[in-house]
Enzyme design. Structure first.
Site, PDB file in Angstrom:
ATOM      1  N   SER A   1       1.146  -0.947  -0.142  1.00  0.00           N
ATOM      2  CA  SER A   1       0.099  -0.259   0.070  1.00  0.00           C
ATOM      3  C   SER A   1       1.082   1.531  -0.688  1.00  0.00           C
ATOM      4  O   SER A   1       0.133   2.424  -0.457  1.00  0.00           O
ATOM      5  CB  SER A   1      -1.223   0.265   1.372  1.00  0.00           C
ATOM      6  OG  SER A   1      -0.158  -0.090   2.423  1.00  0.00           O
TER       7      SER A   1
ATOM      8  N   LYS B   1     -12.081  -0.402  -0.985  1.00  0.00           N
ATOM      9  CA  LYS B   1     -11.369   0.118  -1.828  1.00  0.00           C
ATOM     10  C   LYS B   1     -11.626   0.199  -2.952  1.00  0.00           C
ATOM     11  O   LYS B   1     -12.779   1.154  -3.369  1.00  0.00           O
ATOM     12  CB  LYS B   1      -9.963  -0.351  -1.566  1.00  0.00           C
ATOM     13  CG  LYS B   1      -9.301  -0.324  -0.327  1.00  0.00           C
ATOM     14  CD  LYS B   1      -7.949  -0.158  -0.528  1.00  0.00           C
ATOM     15  CE  LYS B   1      -7.238  -0.791   1.275  1.00  0.00           C
ATOM     16  NZ  LYS B   1      -7.868   0.409   2.500  1.00  0.00           N
TER      17      LYS B   1
ATOM     18  N   HIS C   1      -5.476  -4.342  -2.169  1.00  0.00           N
ATOM     19  CA  HIS C   1      -5.286  -2.787  -3.230  1.00  0.00           C
ATOM     20  C   HIS C   1      -5.123  -3.418  -4.939  1.00  0.00           C
ATOM     21  O   HIS C   1      -5.120  -2.783  -5.631  1.00  0.00           O
ATOM     22  CB  HIS C   1      -3.510  -2.043  -2.934  1.00  0.00           C
ATOM     23  CG  HIS C   1      -3.677  -1.107  -1.732  1.00  0.00           C
ATOM     24  ND1 HIS C   1      -5.029   0.176  -2.041  1.00  0.00           N
ATOM     25  CD2 HIS C   1      -4.039  -1.014  -0.131  1.00  0.00           C
ATOM     26  CE1 HIS C   1      -5.475   0.589  -0.901  1.00  0.00           C
ATOM     27  NE2 HIS C   1      -4.358  -0.044   0.119  1.00  0.00           N
TER      28      HIS C   1
END
Ligand code: PLP
Length: 398
Positions: free
Chosen positions: A186, A246, A214
């Site tokens: 990240s 996300k 992610h």
């Protein structure tokens, strides 16, 4: 003298302020989208996790509103007692289908998935092998486990192999071994060599657990994530963990893998069993978000187009973007104060990008972390690039 039992609260806070390590949060006053209102100012959002722009997608919002109409705002209980909605099962079916896997289990957040599952997979007499840059939720999950721990150098397969070879000599032999890694890191945006990690796992009889927070919406076919990106099977990667907070644009965590994993996690994860279930609105929004991803894979393509355009432009200007391979694009400037100043000056010019400083990243590698978004136009990207150039020159970064 009588001791003040809470004096440390202020003392510790003041120490943080002195070191410039206290959080000073900006306030978002609109939907998270390319142009937002933050602290009363219209700015280009360059630091949200909303990679595909689903936070504010009309169908996703409509699904949430309809769920509120039907179910109210809360499920009224933990799933394990009386809050197990048909919507939760529908989301799990939908996600497993999307991931082309036998089963998925939904958690309240990604943090709770890591914290609730890792300490159940391994315990006393076992070994966890973890990348040194893994996310804090993995670190906490590891700490809650009673297993032995070994940390391997970031993405370093030789170091991982060395640890696994040593583990073979452990006496008594380890009962189980778990290798755990972020999929996309990240702070740096680099991708774990999951194919090679899975090979080593298979050689040494270890479970492989990837946190793809992610990578979802970003990697793999139509944004299906890192397991799809490397074309791996559920026998090679045993736990694919992710988050709806996300790219899916909502909130909630999840794991994907075999039916055995599903049943085990369902019955053993304490965070899942002992905390209230995901709200009807969030759950319905997650279902709708997956449907949009299935129907509109061009969002993923646009995210990558934007990423390539932006990365090339800032690198040509002379910025250091480290080793990113994804829409997380750090601009590394060095010292904490410089990163904060860079971020402040950009904000004044209408660009919101967050400074990431020690101890979140090693000393001397403070940065602003840009995250790309599929909904940004070329003009938006050029606006960001022009301002990065101007402030970068002003501050002597480039
Ligand atoms: C790699 C990684 N894992 C887990 C999480 C936690 O996910 P959630 O926001 O769903 O708790 C995050 C969020 O920051 C993350 O970046």
């Amino acid at each position: 003298m009588k001791r003040n039992p809470t004096a440390f609260l202020r003392e510790e806070y003041e120490k943080l302020v002195e070191e410039g390590l206290d959080w000073r949060l900006k306030v978002l006053q609109s939907a998270s989208q390319p142009w937002c209102i933050v602290d009363g100012k219209k700015v280009l959002m360059l630091c949200s996790n909303n990679y595909l722009g689903l936070c504010n997608h009309p169908e996703v919002k409509r699904a949430a509103m309809e769920a509120i109409e039907k179910y109210g705002v809360g499920a009224g209980s933990d799933r394990s007692i009386a809050g197990n909605l048909d919507l939760h099962h529908e989301l799990e079916r939908k996600l497993a289908e999307f991931k082309r896997a036998p089963a998925s289990l939904v958690y309240q957040t990604g943090f709770m998935a890591n914290e609730g599952l890792i300490p159940q997979l391994v315990g006393r007499g076992d070994l966890i092998v973890s990348d040194e840059l893994n996310h804090g939720s993995i670190i906490d999950g590891v700490r809650l486990s009673r297993a032995d721990r070994a940390i391997y150098k970031h993405c370093d397969l030789e170091d991982l192999e060395r640890i696994l070879n040593e583990a073979e000599k452990h006496d008594p032999p380890y009962r189980r071994i778990l290798i755990v890694t972020d999929g996309v890191f990240s702070m740096d945006g680099d991708i774990a060599p999951l194919d090679k990690i899975a090979e080593l796992g298979a050689e040494h009889g270890a479970m492989v657990y990837v946190d793809d927070a992610h990578g979802e919406g970003v990697l793999g076919e139509g944004g299906r994530g890192i397991v799809s990106h490397f074309n791996l099977s559920r026998d090679e990667v045993h736990v694919e963990m992710g988050t709806f907070s996300k790219a899916y644009g909502v909130i909630g965590g999840h794991i994907t893998g075999s039916e055995d994993l599903y049943r085990f996690a369902y019955n053993r994860s304490r965070t899942w069993l002992l905390s209230a279930s995901n709200s009807p609105a969030d759950t319905a929004a997650c279902i709708a978000a997956i449907e949009v991803m299935e129907r509109e894979p061009q969002r993923v393509q646009k995210l990558w187009d934007n990423t390539k355009y932006f990365k090339k432009a800032v690198e040509e200007l002379g910025f250091n973007t480290g080793k990113t391979q994804t829409p997380i694009i750090p601009i590394i400037v060095g010292e904490n104060l410089l990163a904060k100043r860079f971020s402040d000056e950009l904000f004044k010019r209408g660009v919101f990008v967050f400074p990431i400083t020690y101890p979140m990243v090693p000393r001397g590698t403070a940065r602003v972390r840009v995250q790309m978004n599929a909904e940004m136009s070329r003009e938006d990207l050029d606006f960001a690039i022009e301002n990065l150039e101007a402030v970068g020159k002003e501050l002597g970064i480039i």
